[in-house]
Design a protein around this motif. Structure first.
Motif, PDB file in Angstrom:
ATOM      1  N   ILE A   1      12.295  -3.784  10.150  1.00  7.60           N
ATOM      2  CA  ILE A   1      10.829  -3.930  10.392  1.00  7.60           C
ATOM      3  C   ILE A   1      10.420  -3.573  11.953  1.00  7.60           C
ATOM      4  N   LYS A   2      11.299  -3.837  12.779  1.00 10.44           N
ATOM      5  CA  LYS A   2      11.233  -3.405  14.119  1.00 10.44           C
ATOM      6  C   LYS A   2      11.247  -1.970  14.283  1.00 10.44           C
ATOM      7  N   GLU A   3      12.388  -1.209  14.006  1.00  6.46           N
ATOM      8  CA  GLU A   3      12.312   0.014  13.939  1.00  6.46           C
ATOM      9  C   GLU A   3      11.380   0.957  13.530  1.00  6.46           C
ATOM     10  N   VAL A   4      10.787   0.490  12.191  1.00  6.75           N
ATOM     11  CA  VAL A   4       9.939   1.223  11.643  1.00  6.75           C
ATOM     12  C   VAL A   4       8.430   0.700  12.240  1.00  6.75           C
ATOM     13  N   ARG A   5       8.452  -0.160  12.988  1.00  7.99           N
ATOM     14  CA  ARG A   5       7.155  -0.809  13.495  1.00  7.99           C
ATOM     15  C   ARG A   5       6.227  -1.267  12.354  1.00  7.99           C
ATOM     16  N   ALA A   6       6.865  -2.116  11.661  1.00  8.87           N
ATOM     17  CA  ALA A   6       5.863  -2.759  10.630  1.00  8.87           C
ATOM     18  C   ALA A   6       5.380  -3.961  10.842  1.00  8.87           C
ATOM     19  N   PHE A   7       4.477  -4.487  10.455  1.00 10.04           N
ATOM     20  CA  PHE A   7       3.430  -5.629  10.506  1.00 10.04           C
ATOM     21  C   PHE A   7       3.078  -5.852  11.845  1.00 10.04           C
ATOM     22  N   GLN A   8       2.877  -5.095  12.590  1.00 10.35           N
ATOM     23  CA  GLN A   8       2.382  -4.860  13.937  1.00 10.35           C
ATOM     24  C   GLN A   8       0.904  -5.632  13.684  1.00 10.35           C
ATOM     25  N   ALA A   9       0.691  -6.554  14.503  1.00  2.64           N
ATOM     26  CA  ALA A   9      -0.609  -7.378  14.553  1.00  2.64           C
ATOM     27  C   ALA A   9      -1.555  -6.408  14.808  1.00  2.64           C
ATOM     28  N   ASN A  10      -2.800  -6.497  14.201  1.00  3.71           N
ATOM     29  CA  ASN A  10      -4.147  -5.797  14.403  1.00  3.71           C
ATOM     30  C   ASN A  10      -3.940  -4.294  14.196  1.00  3.71           C
ATOM     31  N   THR A  11      -3.004  -4.009  13.134  1.00  8.78           N
ATOM     32  CA  THR A  11      -2.987  -2.617  12.632  1.00  8.78           C
ATOM     33  C   THR A  11      -3.127  -2.768  10.898  1.00  8.78           C
ATOM     34  N   ALA A  12      -3.474  -1.498  10.595  1.00  8.74           N
ATOM     35  CA  ALA A  12      -3.738  -1.345   9.027  1.00  8.74           C
ATOM     36  C   ALA A  12      -2.518  -2.093   8.141  1.00  8.74           C
ATOM     37  N   GLY A  13      -1.530  -1.654   8.698  1.00  7.92           N
ATOM     38  CA  GLY A  13      -0.195  -2.053   7.859  1.00  7.92           C
ATOM     39  C   GLY A  13      -0.059  -3.525   7.744  1.00  7.92           C
ATOM     40  N   ALA A  14      -0.512  -4.232   8.792  1.00 11.18           N
ATOM     41  CA  ALA A  14      -0.239  -5.687   8.796  1.00 11.18           C
ATOM     42  C   ALA A  14      -1.365  -6.310   8.013  1.00 11.18           C
ATOM     43  N   ALA A  15      -2.210  -5.644   7.732  1.00  8.09           N
ATOM     44  CA  ALA A  15      -3.596  -6.277   7.020  1.00  8.09           C
ATOM     45  C   ALA A  15      -3.363  -6.764   5.531  1.00  8.09           C
ATOM     46  N   THR A  16      -4.322  -7.526   5.194  1.00 12.19           N
ATOM     47  CA  THR A  16      -3.871  -7.974   3.747  1.00 12.19           C
ATOM     48  C   THR A  16      -4.541  -6.899   2.847  1.00 12.19           C
ATOM     49  N   ILE A  17      -3.659  -6.800   1.699  1.00 17.85           N
ATOM     50  CA  ILE A  17      -3.989  -5.734   0.848  1.00 17.85           C
ATOM     51  C   ILE A  17      -5.389  -5.776  -0.044  1.00 17.85           C
ATOM     52  N   GLU A  18      -5.948  -4.373  -0.183  1.00 17.09           N
ATOM     53  CA  GLU A  18      -7.268  -4.410  -0.901  1.00 17.09           C
ATOM     54  C   GLU A  18      -7.482  -5.569  -1.886  1.00 17.09           C
TER      55      GLU A  18
ATOM     56  N   SER B   1       0.885  -1.215   0.189  1.00 18.10           N
ATOM     57  CA  SER B   1      -0.177   0.007  -0.038  1.00 18.10           C
ATOM     58  C   SER B   1       0.956   1.175   0.000  1.00 18.10           C
ATOM     59  N   PRO B   2       0.399   2.393  -0.830  1.00 17.87           N
ATOM     60  CA  PRO B   2       1.271   3.475  -0.729  1.00 17.87           C
ATOM     61  C   PRO B   2       1.435   4.020   0.680  1.00 17.87           C
ATOM     62  N   ASP B   3       0.438   3.728   1.698  1.00 20.64           N
ATOM     63  CA  ASP B   3       0.845   4.168   2.926  1.00 20.64           C
ATOM     64  C   ASP B   3       1.554   3.443   3.917  1.00 20.64           C
ATOM     65  N   GLY B   4       2.030   2.310   3.305  1.00 18.48           N
ATOM     66  CA  GLY B   4       2.882   1.427   4.051  1.00 18.48           C
ATOM     67  C   GLY B   4       4.242   1.973   4.507  1.00 18.48           C
ATOM     68  N   VAL B   5       4.811   1.411   5.615  1.00 20.09           N
ATOM     69  CA  VAL B   5       5.976   2.212   6.067  1.00 20.09           C
ATOM     70  C   VAL B   5       7.219   1.257   5.288  1.00 20.09           C
ATOM     71  N   LEU B   6       7.101   0.383   4.581  1.00 18.63           N
ATOM     72  CA  LEU B   6       8.064  -0.384   3.756  1.00 18.63           C
ATOM     73  C   LEU B   6       7.861  -0.363   2.210  1.00 18.63           C
ATOM     74  N   TYR B   7       6.591   0.509   1.478  1.00 20.73           N
ATOM     75  CA  TYR B   7       6.187   0.435   0.454  1.00 20.73           C
ATOM     76  C   TYR B   7       7.414   1.122  -0.762  1.00 20.73           C
ATOM     77  N   SER B   8       8.130   1.800  -0.125  1.00 15.20           N
ATOM     78  CA  SER B   8       9.192   2.434  -1.040  1.00 15.20           C
ATOM     79  C   SER B   8      10.372   1.418  -1.320  1.00 15.20           C
ATOM     80  N   VAL B   9      10.311   0.550  -0.257  1.00  8.33           N
ATOM     81  CA  VAL B   9      11.407  -0.509  -0.354  1.00  8.33           C
ATOM     82  C   VAL B   9      11.236  -1.469  -1.760  1.00  8.33           C
ATOM     83  N   ILE B  10      10.097  -1.741  -1.961  1.00  9.77           N
ATOM     84  CA  ILE B  10       9.755  -2.720  -3.128  1.00  9.77           C
ATOM     85  C   ILE B  10       8.813  -1.938  -4.387  1.00  9.77           C
ATOM     86  N   GLU B  11       8.605  -0.560  -4.198  1.00  8.92           N
ATOM     87  CA  GLU B  11       7.861   0.258  -5.098  1.00  8.92           C
ATOM     88  C   GLU B  11       8.043  -0.040  -6.536  1.00  8.92           C
TER      89      GLU B  11
END
Length: 202
Positions: A79-96, A19-29
């Motif tokens: 991942i830990k530093e940017v707090r990615a894939f935290q359970a029950n957050t929008a960032g960890a959710a499956t893409i639309e 997702s463009p809002d994802g904290v790691l989006y730029s890594v694989i964009e």
């Protein structure tokens, strides 16, 4: 290729990556856009739902304090530093883009690192269903895809890696792994070729 003995393993299709809002989006964009990964994946799923092919998602989740990553290095440290894939957050959710296929995709939880087989019940699920061929799609080519693919090969599975349903940190990395690394243990094909082989009448 027998669809009843084949499984598609979806790795990393979560908002923090895609997702463009994802904290790691730029890594694989760049790689994602260049390969049209999301469009190709949606097309692949829309065809596979017509077959007995098992579709599995192996999302990665962490607790709020990232207790699972006590001595994290490399990408897990990031991942830990940017707090990615935290359970029950929008960032960890499956893409639309995958939501229309939710009922057709078996989610296998437990992934905490690179290999989708470690800390999950994936191997048992595949064995019980008679799966002998797995196809890999998602992110990241040099990390989770490669780790999962190598492990699956060593466990006796036939492995196919879908080069146009695959994201990497750079376009060069994606091409290098598909052309040089993955062929050491897997078939590297595009999703349309896979569908042609899978949908051929027995």
């Amino acid at each position: 290729m027998d669809p009843s003995k084949t499984a598609l393993i979806l790795i990393g299709y979560q908002n923090d990556y895609f997702s463009p809002d994802g904290v790691l989006y730029s890594v694989i964009e760049a790689s994602t856009k260049s390969n049209q990964v999301l469009e190709n994946t949606v097309h692949l799923l829309s065809e596979l739902v017509k077959t007995p092919t098992l579709m599995v998602a192996t999302p990665i989740f962490f607790t709020p304090n990232y207790d699972e990553l006590t001595e994290a290095v490399g990408i897990l440290k990031t991942i830990k530093e940017v707090r990615a894939f935290q359970a029950n957050t929008a960032g960890a959710a499956t893409i639309e883009q995958l939501k229309p296929f939710e009922e057709n995709i078996l989610e296998v939880p437990g992934k905490r690192g690179f290999n989708a087989f470690i800390n999950t019940n994936l191997d048992n699920i595949l064995r019980k269903r008679g799966i002998n061929h797995i196809m890999l799609a998602g992110a990241v080519a040099s990390v989770c895809i490669d780790s999962t693919g190598r492990y699956a090969h060593e466990r006796g599975y036939q492995v196919s890696i879908l080069r146009d349903c695959l994201s990497a940190r750079t376009i060069f990395e994606q091409e290098f792994y598909c052309d040089t690394i993955f062929p050491l243990y897997a078939d590297v094909i595009d999703h349309n070729t896979l569908l042609e082989n899978l949908l051929v009448p027995a």
